[in-house]
Design a protein around this motif. Structure first.
Motif, PDB file in Angstrom:
ATOM      1  N   UNK A  49       9.277   0.920   7.196  1.00 43.94           N
ATOM      2  CA  UNK A  49       9.842  -0.344   8.279  1.00 43.94           C
ATOM      3  C   UNK A  49       9.595  -1.352   8.163  1.00 43.94           C
ATOM      4  N   UNK A  50       7.954  -1.578   6.731  1.00 45.27           N
ATOM      5  CA  UNK A  50       7.445  -2.456   6.367  1.00 45.27           C
ATOM      6  C   UNK A  50       7.923  -2.922   4.965  1.00 45.27           C
ATOM      7  N   UNK A  51       8.589  -2.205   4.687  1.00 49.24           N
ATOM      8  CA  UNK A  51       9.032  -2.716   3.794  1.00 49.24           C
ATOM      9  C   UNK A  51      10.681  -1.837   2.535  1.00 49.24           C
ATOM     10  N   UNK A  52      10.481  -0.985   3.266  1.00 47.98           N
ATOM     11  CA  UNK A  52      12.190  -0.819   2.880  1.00 47.98           C
ATOM     12  C   UNK A  52      12.041   0.135   1.824  1.00 47.98           C
ATOM     13  N   UNK A  53      10.757   1.548   2.340  1.00 53.68           N
ATOM     14  CA  UNK A  53      10.305   2.279   0.859  1.00 53.68           C
ATOM     15  C   UNK A  53      10.690   3.664   1.543  1.00 53.68           C
ATOM     16  N   UNK A  54      11.194   4.480   2.840  1.00 48.52           N
ATOM     17  CA  UNK A  54      11.237   6.028   2.599  1.00 48.52           C
ATOM     18  C   UNK A  54      10.636   6.823   1.610  1.00 48.52           C
ATOM     19  N   UNK A  55       9.913   7.786   2.641  1.00 47.53           N
ATOM     20  CA  UNK A  55       9.589   8.434   2.100  1.00 47.53           C
ATOM     21  C   UNK A  55       8.822   8.334   0.636  1.00 47.53           C
ATOM     22  N   UNK A  56       7.875   7.446   0.493  1.00 45.90           N
ATOM     23  CA  UNK A  56       6.836   6.665  -0.167  1.00 45.90           C
ATOM     24  C   UNK A  56       5.603   6.477  -0.273  1.00 45.90           C
ATOM     25  N   UNK A  57       4.901   7.319  -0.599  1.00 42.02           N
ATOM     26  CA  UNK A  57       3.464   7.807  -0.304  1.00 42.02           C
ATOM     27  C   UNK A  57       2.007   6.918   0.086  1.00 42.02           C
ATOM     28  N   UNK A  58       2.825   5.910  -1.441  1.00 40.17           N
ATOM     29  CA  UNK A  58       1.861   4.887  -1.831  1.00 40.17           C
ATOM     30  C   UNK A  58       1.834   4.137  -2.946  1.00 40.17           C
ATOM     31  N   UNK A  59       0.964   3.739  -3.281  1.00 40.22           N
ATOM     32  CA  UNK A  59       1.403   3.373  -4.871  1.00 40.22           C
ATOM     33  C   UNK A  59      -0.439   3.607  -5.613  1.00 40.22           C
ATOM     34  N   UNK A  60       0.179   4.409  -6.734  1.00 40.80           N
ATOM     35  CA  UNK A  60      -0.580   4.557  -7.475  1.00 40.80           C
ATOM     36  C   UNK A  60      -1.330   4.135  -8.710  1.00 40.80           C
ATOM     37  N   UNK A  61      -2.119   4.049  -8.943  1.00 38.85           N
ATOM     38  CA  UNK A  61      -3.028   3.071 -10.288  1.00 38.85           C
ATOM     39  C   UNK A  61      -4.040   3.222 -10.943  1.00 38.85           C
ATOM     40  N   UNK A  62      -4.913   3.119 -11.789  1.00 32.52           N
ATOM     41  CA  UNK A  62      -5.410   3.687 -12.633  1.00 32.52           C
ATOM     42  C   UNK A  62      -5.971   2.724 -13.349  1.00 32.52           C
ATOM     43  N   UNK A  63      -7.640   2.503 -13.066  1.00 34.88           N
ATOM     44  CA  UNK A  63      -8.485   1.150 -13.517  1.00 34.88           C
ATOM     45  C   UNK A  63      -9.350   1.105 -14.261  1.00 34.88           C
ATOM     46  N   UNK A  64     -10.626   0.353 -15.305  1.00 37.11           N
ATOM     47  CA  UNK A  64     -11.854   0.519 -15.455  1.00 37.11           C
ATOM     48  C   UNK A  64     -12.677   0.012 -14.966  1.00 37.11           C
ATOM     49  N   UNK A  65     -14.423   1.081 -15.384  1.00 37.92           N
ATOM     50  CA  UNK A  65     -14.723   0.173 -15.210  1.00 37.92           C
ATOM     51  C   UNK A  65     -15.733   0.301 -15.553  1.00 37.92           C
ATOM     52  N   UNK A  66     -16.470  -0.499 -16.233  1.00 37.85           N
ATOM     53  CA  UNK A  66     -17.287  -0.515 -16.830  1.00 37.85           C
ATOM     54  C   UNK A  66     -18.743   0.428 -16.854  1.00 37.85           C
ATOM     55  N   UNK A  67     -18.924   0.548 -17.915  1.00 35.64           N
ATOM     56  CA  UNK A  67     -19.957   1.733 -17.913  1.00 35.64           C
ATOM     57  C   UNK A  67     -21.308   1.704 -18.839  1.00 35.64           C
ATOM     58  N   UNK A  68     -22.023   0.697 -17.727  1.00 34.26           N
ATOM     59  CA  UNK A  68     -23.027   0.367 -19.212  1.00 34.26           C
ATOM     60  C   UNK A  68     -24.708   1.340 -19.539  1.00 34.26           C
ATOM     61  N   UNK A  69     -24.316   2.259 -18.387  1.00 32.23           N
ATOM     62  CA  UNK A  69     -25.454   2.823 -18.960  1.00 32.23           C
ATOM     63  C   UNK A  69     -24.782   4.584 -19.032  1.00 32.23           C
ATOM     64  N   UNK A  70     -23.957   4.279 -19.587  1.00 36.55           N
ATOM     65  CA  UNK A  70     -23.336   5.508 -20.384  1.00 36.55           C
ATOM     66  C   UNK A  70     -24.387   5.934 -21.839  1.00 36.55           C
ATOM     67  N   UNK A  71     -24.596   7.443 -21.063  1.00 32.83           N
ATOM     68  CA  UNK A  71     -25.214   8.034 -22.609  1.00 32.83           C
ATOM     69  C   UNK A  71     -24.932   7.637 -24.012  1.00 32.83           C
ATOM     70  N   UNK A  72     -25.594   7.172 -24.936  1.00 30.70           N
ATOM     71  CA  UNK A  72     -25.537   7.501 -25.935  1.00 30.70           C
ATOM     72  C   UNK A  72     -24.111   8.104 -26.933  1.00 30.70           C
ATOM     73  N   UNK A  73     -24.496   9.459 -26.883  1.00 25.88           N
ATOM     74  CA  UNK A  73     -23.949  10.729 -27.392  1.00 25.88           C
ATOM     75  C   UNK A  73     -22.429  10.985 -26.858  1.00 25.88           C
ATOM     76  N   UNK A  74     -22.546   9.897 -25.968  1.00 30.25           N
ATOM     77  CA  UNK A  74     -20.822  10.028 -24.817  1.00 30.25           C
ATOM     78  C   UNK A  74     -19.987   8.706 -24.977  1.00 30.25           C
ATOM     79  N   UNK A  75     -20.590   7.265 -25.346  1.00 28.27           N
ATOM     80  CA  UNK A  75     -19.925   6.336 -25.539  1.00 28.27           C
ATOM     81  C   UNK A  75     -18.302   6.750 -26.240  1.00 28.27           C
ATOM     82  N   UNK A  76     -18.252   7.037 -27.712  1.00 28.38           N
ATOM     83  CA  UNK A  76     -17.464   7.977 -27.806  1.00 28.38           C
ATOM     84  C   UNK A  76     -16.150   7.951 -27.365  1.00 28.38           C
ATOM     85  N   UNK A  77     -16.828   9.119 -26.224  1.00 29.75           N
ATOM     86  CA  UNK A  77     -15.920   9.973 -25.947  1.00 29.75           C
ATOM     87  C   UNK A  77     -14.660   9.029 -24.448  1.00 29.75           C
ATOM     88  N   UNK A  78     -15.754   7.510 -24.271  1.00 30.76           N
ATOM     89  CA  UNK A  78     -15.628   6.916 -22.537  1.00 30.76           C
ATOM     90  C   UNK A  78     -15.116   5.829 -23.926  1.00 30.76           C
TER      91      UNK A  78
END
Length: 172
Positions: A49-78
């Motif tokens: 009704x509002x947007x003309x998108x039948x069958x759409x369940x939502x908007x999908x996206x990813x975002x990055x959050x800074x992880x200041x307290x990341x353990x030093x041993x893991x930092x390369x993976x993140x």
């Protein structure tokens, strides 16, 4: 902690822990869950009704959050080259009313949207063929699977509909 909150660090940590324990208790039944069949139908109706998108369940996206307290041993993976330090990636799906009904924090080395979508449980039901009935009708044709609105970085999957970043004509 002591100057800003006027309480000791121990009391501040206890208050934060209590707060974090209460959130699921207060909001689990209404917000911290997957949509029911009734929710899905309501989302379908409003999106159409509002947007003309039948069958759409939502908007999908990813975002990055800074992880200041990341353990030093893991930092390369993140760590990712375009960010100063380690980040953790959050995948979310939001419906028309900003109900974030899916949230998934990334795993080691899932540091971009494509890697994230491959480890996310969001599409497990489709891959395994165990999803609930989410069919919808458009122009007299019944479609079996839901879809999500995404930006141009995502793969060309039937359940991912790309938005137009630069409309080139009135129709787009």
């Amino acid at each position: 902690m002591e100057e800003y909150l006027q309480m000791s660090e121990t009391v501040a940590h206890e208050a934060l822990n209590t707060f974090c324990e209460c959130i699921p208790q207060l909001y689990h039944k209404k917000y911290l869950r997957n949509p029911t069949q009734t929710d899905i139908q309501k989302i379908y109706e409003v999106h159409e009704q509002r947007h003309g998108f039948p069958g759409m369940l939502g908007s999908h996206d990813c975002t990055h959050w800074a992880w200041e307290a990341c353990p030093v041993a893991w930092q390369g993976q993140y760590h990712r080259g375009d960010h100063d330090g380690p980040t953790i990636i959050l995948e979310a799906v939001a419906s028309f009313d900003l109900w974030i009904w899916h949230a998934f924090f990334g795993m080691p080395d899932a540091n971009n949207d494509i890697a994230m979508i491959n480890v996310s449980p969001l599409f497990d039901c489709l891959v395994n063929g165990v999803g609930r009935d989410t069919s919808f009708s458009m122009n007299g044709v019944i479609y079996e699977y839901i879809y999500y609105l995404v930006d141009g970085i995502y793969p060309d999957w039937a359940t991912l509909v790309h938005s137009f970043t630069c409309p080139t004509d009135v129709k787009r």
